[in-house]
Design a protein around this motif. Structure first.
Motif, PDB file in Angstrom:
ATOM      1  N   GLY A 135       0.639  -1.324  -0.114  1.00  0.00           N
ATOM      2  CA  GLY A 135       0.090  -0.038  -0.178  1.00  0.00           C
ATOM      3  C   GLY A 135       0.839   1.559   0.035  1.00  0.00           C
ATOM      4  O   GLY A 135       0.372   2.178  -0.505  1.00  0.00           O
ATOM      5  N   GLU A 136       2.042   1.338   0.254  1.00  0.00           N
ATOM      6  CA  GLU A 136       2.731   2.253   0.715  1.00  0.00           C
ATOM      7  C   GLU A 136       3.556   2.653  -0.739  1.00  0.00           C
ATOM      8  O   GLU A 136       3.618   3.679  -1.131  1.00  0.00           O
ATOM      9  CB  GLU A 136       4.198   2.169   1.491  1.00  0.00           C
ATOM     10  CG  GLU A 136       3.492   2.086   3.049  1.00  0.00           C
ATOM     11  CD  GLU A 136       4.642   1.711   3.978  1.00  0.00           C
ATOM     12  OE1 GLU A 136       4.551   1.722   5.085  1.00  0.00           O
ATOM     13  OE2 GLU A 136       5.699   0.920   3.660  1.00  0.00           O
ATOM     14  N   VAL A 137       3.847   1.752  -1.590  1.00  0.00           N
ATOM     15  CA  VAL A 137       4.433   1.862  -2.839  1.00  0.00           C
ATOM     16  C   VAL A 137       3.310   1.966  -3.885  1.00  0.00           C
ATOM     17  O   VAL A 137       3.576   3.149  -4.623  1.00  0.00           O
ATOM     18  CB  VAL A 137       5.157   0.404  -3.123  1.00  0.00           C
ATOM     19  CG1 VAL A 137       5.893   0.495  -4.580  1.00  0.00           C
ATOM     20  CG2 VAL A 137       6.253   0.128  -2.119  1.00  0.00           C
ATOM     21  N   VAL A 138       2.100   1.398  -3.922  1.00  0.00           N
ATOM     22  CA  VAL A 138       1.259   1.699  -4.891  1.00  0.00           C
ATOM     23  C   VAL A 138       0.895   3.251  -4.879  1.00  0.00           C
ATOM     24  O   VAL A 138       0.714   3.682  -6.018  1.00  0.00           O
ATOM     25  CB  VAL A 138      -0.066   0.729  -4.671  1.00  0.00           C
ATOM     26  CG1 VAL A 138      -1.049   1.048  -5.555  1.00  0.00           C
ATOM     27  CG2 VAL A 138       0.336  -0.629  -4.773  1.00  0.00           C
ATOM     28  N   GLN A 139       0.779   3.755  -3.839  1.00  0.00           N
ATOM     29  CA  GLN A 139       0.152   5.073  -3.828  1.00  0.00           C
ATOM     30  C   GLN A 139       1.255   6.283  -4.297  1.00  0.00           C
ATOM     31  O   GLN A 139       0.894   7.454  -4.093  1.00  0.00           O
ATOM     32  CB  GLN A 139      -0.355   5.507  -2.397  1.00  0.00           C
ATOM     33  CG  GLN A 139       0.601   5.616  -1.348  1.00  0.00           C
ATOM     34  CD  GLN A 139       0.048   5.464   0.107  1.00  0.00           C
ATOM     35  OE1 GLN A 139      -1.157   5.941   0.169  1.00  0.00           O
ATOM     36  NE2 GLN A 139       0.790   5.488   1.029  1.00  0.00           N
ATOM     37  N   LEU A 140       2.433   5.835  -4.328  1.00  0.00           N
ATOM     38  CA  LEU A 140       3.430   6.870  -4.741  1.00  0.00           C
ATOM     39  C   LEU A 140       3.155   7.728  -5.824  1.00  0.00           C
ATOM     40  O   LEU A 140       2.645   7.575  -6.677  1.00  0.00           O
ATOM     41  CB  LEU A 140       4.898   6.091  -4.836  1.00  0.00           C
ATOM     42  CG  LEU A 140       5.770   5.504  -3.601  1.00  0.00           C
ATOM     43  CD1 LEU A 140       6.681   4.751  -3.905  1.00  0.00           C
ATOM     44  CD2 LEU A 140       6.051   6.670  -2.607  1.00  0.00           C
ATOM     45  N   LEU A 141       3.796   9.134  -5.474  1.00  0.00           N
ATOM     46  CA  LEU A 141       3.716  10.148  -6.735  1.00  0.00           C
ATOM     47  C   LEU A 141       5.138  10.000  -7.487  1.00  0.00           C
ATOM     48  O   LEU A 141       6.266   9.466  -6.776  1.00  0.00           O
ATOM     49  CB  LEU A 141       3.685  11.289  -6.375  1.00  0.00           C
ATOM     50  CG  LEU A 141       2.239  11.814  -5.510  1.00  0.00           C
ATOM     51  CD1 LEU A 141       2.281  13.099  -4.699  1.00  0.00           C
ATOM     52  CD2 LEU A 141       0.992  11.456  -6.200  1.00  0.00           C
ATOM     53  N   CYS A 142       5.131  10.569  -8.680  1.00  0.00           N
ATOM     54  CA  CYS A 142       6.327  10.476  -9.344  1.00  0.00           C
ATOM     55  C   CYS A 142       7.485  11.377  -8.487  1.00  0.00           C
ATOM     56  O   CYS A 142       8.791  11.154  -8.199  1.00  0.00           O
ATOM     57  CB  CYS A 142       6.358  11.116 -10.706  1.00  0.00           C
ATOM     58  SG  CYS A 142       5.372   9.835 -11.830  1.00  0.00           S
ATOM     59  N   SER A 143       6.973  12.443  -7.854  1.00  0.00           N
ATOM     60  CA  SER A 143       7.812  13.429  -6.888  1.00  0.00           C
ATOM     61  C   SER A 143       8.197  12.805  -5.877  1.00  0.00           C
ATOM     62  O   SER A 143       8.968  13.418  -5.064  1.00  0.00           O
ATOM     63  CB  SER A 143       6.871  14.668  -6.790  1.00  0.00           C
ATOM     64  OG  SER A 143       5.808  14.592  -5.954  1.00  0.00           O
ATOM     65  N   ASP A 144       7.805  11.613  -5.354  1.00  0.00           N
ATOM     66  CA  ASP A 144       8.302  10.614  -4.092  1.00  0.00           C
ATOM     67  C   ASP A 144       9.431  10.115  -4.247  1.00  0.00           C
ATOM     68  O   ASP A 144      10.104   9.781  -3.397  1.00  0.00           O
ATOM     69  CB  ASP A 144       7.214  10.082  -3.721  1.00  0.00           C
ATOM     70  CG  ASP A 144       6.067  10.650  -3.027  1.00  0.00           C
ATOM     71  OD1 ASP A 144       6.159  11.407  -2.432  1.00  0.00           O
ATOM     72  OD2 ASP A 144       4.863  10.038  -3.251  1.00  0.00           O
ATOM     73  N   ILE A 145      10.021  10.067  -5.733  1.00  0.00           N
ATOM     74  CA  ILE A 145      11.227   9.519  -5.968  1.00  0.00           C
ATOM     75  C   ILE A 145      12.358  10.492  -6.080  1.00  0.00           C
ATOM     76  O   ILE A 145      12.214  11.544  -7.049  1.00  0.00           O
ATOM     77  CB  ILE A 145      11.084   8.680  -7.180  1.00  0.00           C
ATOM     78  CG1 ILE A 145      10.163   7.755  -7.199  1.00  0.00           C
ATOM     79  CG2 ILE A 145      12.640   7.885  -7.616  1.00  0.00           C
ATOM     80  CD1 ILE A 145      10.244   6.433  -5.997  1.00  0.00           C
ATOM     81  N   ARG A 146      13.194  10.824  -5.017  1.00  0.00           N
ATOM     82  CA  ARG A 146      14.090  11.893  -4.785  1.00  0.00           C
ATOM     83  C   ARG A 146      15.295  11.600  -4.562  1.00  0.00           C
ATOM     84  O   ARG A 146      15.693  10.283  -4.539  1.00  0.00           O
ATOM     85  CB  ARG A 146      13.464  12.792  -3.767  1.00  0.00           C
ATOM     86  CG  ARG A 146      11.940  13.162  -3.811  1.00  0.00           C
ATOM     87  CD  ARG A 146      11.635  13.590  -2.274  1.00  0.00           C
ATOM     88  NE  ARG A 146      10.164  14.036  -2.416  1.00  0.00           N
ATOM     89  CZ  ARG A 146       9.418  14.721  -1.296  1.00  0.00           C
ATOM     90  NH1 ARG A 146      10.137  14.742  -0.373  1.00  0.00           N
ATOM     91  NH2 ARG A 146       8.109  14.864  -1.537  1.00  0.00           N
ATOM     92  N   GLU A 147      16.343  12.501  -4.900  1.00  0.00           N
ATOM     93  CA  GLU A 147      17.768  12.436  -4.803  1.00  0.00           C
ATOM     94  C   GLU A 147      18.391  13.234  -3.792  1.00  0.00           C
ATOM     95  O   GLU A 147      17.937  14.505  -3.724  1.00  0.00           O
ATOM     96  CB  GLU A 147      18.515  12.409  -6.125  1.00  0.00           C
ATOM     97  CG  GLU A 147      19.835  12.121  -6.071  1.00  0.00           C
ATOM     98  CD  GLU A 147      20.743  13.285  -5.947  1.00  0.00           C
ATOM     99  OE1 GLU A 147      21.878  13.153  -5.536  1.00  0.00           O
ATOM    100  OE2 GLU A 147      20.075  14.464  -6.216  1.00  0.00           O
ATOM    101  N   ASP A 148      19.023  13.096  -2.689  1.00  0.00           N
ATOM    102  CA  ASP A 148      19.731  13.689  -2.094  1.00  0.00           C
ATOM    103  C   ASP A 148      21.103  13.044  -1.396  1.00  0.00           C
ATOM    104  O   ASP A 148      21.382  11.947  -1.116  1.00  0.00           O
ATOM    105  CB  ASP A 148      18.883  13.899  -0.613  1.00  0.00           C
ATOM    106  CG  ASP A 148      19.426  15.009   0.360  1.00  0.00           C
ATOM    107  OD1 ASP A 148      20.119  15.760  -0.043  1.00  0.00           O
ATOM    108  OD2 ASP A 148      19.190  14.913   1.412  1.00  0.00           O
ATOM    109  N   GLU A 149      22.211  14.127  -1.347  1.00  0.00           N
ATOM    110  CA  GLU A 149      23.324  13.419  -1.180  1.00  0.00           C
ATOM    111  C   GLU A 149      23.985  12.320  -2.141  1.00  0.00           C
ATOM    112  O   GLU A 149      24.606  11.508  -1.490  1.00  0.00           O
ATOM    113  CB  GLU A 149      23.254  12.966   0.458  1.00  0.00           C
ATOM    114  CG  GLU A 149      23.068  14.129   1.524  1.00  0.00           C
ATOM    115  CD  GLU A 149      23.320  13.605   2.932  1.00  0.00           C
ATOM    116  OE1 GLU A 149      24.344  13.173   3.431  1.00  0.00           O
ATOM    117  OE2 GLU A 149      22.015  13.168   3.749  1.00  0.00           O
ATOM    118  N   GLY A 150      23.337  12.590  -3.162  1.00  0.00           N
ATOM    119  CA  GLY A 150      23.592  11.439  -3.988  1.00  0.00           C
ATOM    120  C   GLY A 150      23.035  10.159  -4.057  1.00  0.00           C
ATOM    121  O   GLY A 150      23.424   9.128  -4.655  1.00  0.00           O
TER     122      GLY A 150
END
Length: 313
Positions: free
Chosen positions: A149-164
């Motif tokens: 349920g956590e993965v299915v509801q993800l937005l594209c903007s929830d895939i992020r990059e920080d500190e490489g």
């Protein structure tokens, strides 16, 4: 009106409630425009008995009773009914507890057979968007240990990059119909290098904006839809492929498998709990002294990378 006051609920939950209440009304023969007060306790008991006689588990019956009970209590607070007809119809706790089947983790050989099965891997390049979504959801679950349920509801903007480091951001976001189980489930989970090698970022870029899995999230029960495809592969590849694979190992077992793999890799308990979205523990040390314990993305990523899955790129 009931759903308007529960906007934080996921589309999957709303679908379950609608389906359950519809089943109740159809079973007892009530029409849509009849006043709710005609739903009596004998009618609710008849529905409960029909559910038990149908062969579904007491655990599922208890869940359905709970859904209806919650709705009827809301009706009581709105003065639509004078009593809650499901009051006292709950199943004995022991009956429900004894019916529960604890999900087990997969053996490494079974996991390799399932995740490398051509039926599943072909979905990565399928012309059907829904097939591609099933593939990436399963792989993200396998490489992260997150809840479906956590993965299915993800937005594209929830895939992020920080500190490489690329990660998925799991949080409550009622505006976008996103909800996690509890406060411990709000977290940042690094994306395993295995996922990146498979081409997850390219998939995200192809969707660009909005829901990461737009077709799957439209299903009345998105997690169940993914489970159907997963069970098909499991039954082909596990226990000799005779269609009678161990039902205690399901899609959710990927979460159990990651928990076991992290433990075997000697990952610190605190980091393991943070990755999986669990509470620290119940001891005084966990609840008091370690209450403010936190980890950086590099620390979390280093721990997750200790787990290597037998998936061919």
């Amino acid at each position: 009106m009931y759903f308007d006051e529960h906007l934080h609920r996921t589309p999957e939950f709303v679908g379950q409630v609608k389906k359950t209440i519809t089943d109740l009304l159809e079973t007892v023969g009530l029409q849509a425009r009849q006043p709710i007060r005609v739903l009596t306790k004998p009618l609710c008991r008849h529905w409960k008995d029909k559910l038990l006689a149908s062969g579904i588990s007491p655990q599922t019956v208890a869940r359905k009773l709970g859904i209806v009970h919650h709705w009827l209590k809301w009706c009581l607070r709105q003065d639509y009914i004078e009593t809650v007809p499901t009051e006292g119809l709950q199943l004995p706790a022991r009956m429900v507890r004894d019916s529960k089947k604890i999900k087990r983790s997969f053996e490494l050989t079974d996991l390799a057979a399932i995740l490398n099965d051509p039926f599943l891997t072909a979905k990565r390049t399928s012309a059907k968007p829904r097939d591609r979504e099933v593939y990436w959801i399963v792989m993200m679950l396998a490489y992260s240990g997150a809840r479906c349920g956590e993965v299915v509801q993800l937005l594209c903007s929830d895939i992020r990059e920080d500190e490489g480091i690329w990660y998925m951001n799991l949080e409550n976001d009622p505006e976008n119909n996103k909800r996690v189980k509890n406060c411990f489930s709000v977290r940042q989970v690094p994306l395993h290098s295995g996922l990146l090698k498979l081409g997850l970022l390219e998939y995200v870029q192809s969707i660009k904006t909005g829901k990461l899995f737009p077709f799957m999230i439209q299903a009345s029960q998105p997690s169940a839809s993914v489970s159907i495809s997963f069970r098909y592969v499991r039954d082909r590849k596990v226990d000799g492929g005779n269609g009678k694979a161990d039902r205690s190992r399901s899609l959710h077992s990927l979460r159990h498998s990651m928990a076991v793999a992290l433990k075997k890799a000697r990952v610190d308990d605190g980091i393991r709990h943070k990755l999986l979205g669990h509470a620290q523990g119940s001891s005084v040390e966990d609840r008091v002294y370690l209450e403010g314990l936190s980890y950086t993305l590099p620390e979390l990523s280093e721990a997750l990378e200790k787990v290597q899955l037998p998936i061919r790129p």
